[in-house]
Design an enzyme around this catalytic site. Sequence first.
Site: not given
Length: 444
Positions: A257-258, A260, A262-263, A278, A304, A319, A372
């Site tokens: 689930c990368a 946008p 940043g990680k 993603d 997926d 994430d 988050c």
Amino acid sequence: MTEQDAIAGAGADAPGLPARRLAAALVDEVLRAGVALDETFERQARAAGLPPEDAALARAIATVAFRRLGSIRKAMAARLERGTPKRSGPFEPIVIAAIAQLLYLDVPDHAAVDLCIRHLHEDLRSARYVSLANALLRRIAREREAILAGGEDFDDIPGWLRTSWVESYGEETARAIARAHAQEPPLDLTVKDDAAGWAQRLEGSVLPTGSVRLHGRGGVANLAGFEDGAWWVQDAAAAIPARLLRAKPGDRVADLCAAPGGKTAQLAAAGADVTALDRSAPRLRRLEANLQRLGLSATVVTADAATYAAEPFDAVLLDAPCSATGTIRRHPDVAWTKAPEDVIRLAALQARLLDHAAELTRPGGRLVYCTCSLEPAEGERQIAALLARRSDLRRDPITPEEVGGIAEALTPEGDLRTLPQQIPGDTARLSGWAGFYATRLIRL
């Protein structure tokens, strides 16, 4: 301007009216369809074809409208004896946008009122209530100081979230979260190296965790270092989970689930061999563009995360999709587009993703799970259930040193739990960070 003048002048495309049209349209679609403001703005602004300054104003109005939506509705309800008129077309979003300007933005009262009246005239359903809107807005402008002084901590938080936070963190902490979310968010950067040097150059400061927090405002793309790929925008709390993975040069790492990205950028900058996955191809295109600007590389896969098949990785970062209630300060629409049933639905998805992420982690490898969200169902309780059903995982507690010595951001079990009011700054705007949960696990 009198009401008669406003009515007589209605219909003219006055300066500033296109921006107000877009702002009201954003408020309307987000509330009606439950879609994210970012997504709605990108699509509607492109379709409207406004100059950048008008589009920016529209977004600012809509953002403040959502940040203060509870207060705005409270002010309306106290001054509309019969409530918002029925079958009034776009009356409510247009008036909400106008009140946001009157109470919270540096917009002349006459401009906010005049443009609202002109806008209402463009739809026959709302035009019938021009007199009502004009009287309401003028009264709110007169009573602005009293309205602002009479605000309560939870005015801009839906009841279900207030209940959740009070139950999870206690009344005092829940109020502190609500107060933090009422503030404009700061802008944080993750830099490749020399955080102190970039903080000085960009007129910011280095946070205990190593992120650079800018003191000023302005367009990101115009800042020094952007074109050179020296840094990227990333909330200070969001920058922690990737560091907890302890990725080393040569490690095979999966960022699930990368987007946008940043990680992904953090892991690639650490020298890891990163697979960024993603299910959204458009979001992955943006991730690839970011990596190109930063001069970093990763294997990008559209798939997926719940079914992706690969050889087990040395480390996996999940994430997971979540209610995002920890990001309300930066994305205030979240408070009004999410509901308790979303937390239940997303928690079920997170459980499936966690089980598969564990399978993608080699024995002895590291798995970091983060959301988050401020909701324990998507954090602490999620991991308690995972460890209860899987004996092949154990918690690897996070130490205060790994989070800049901010011990209050850690749970007794050694997980990360950042809260929006943590990290004091010189001003309310320069204080705090997003609400995050993260845990680090080892596959046995």
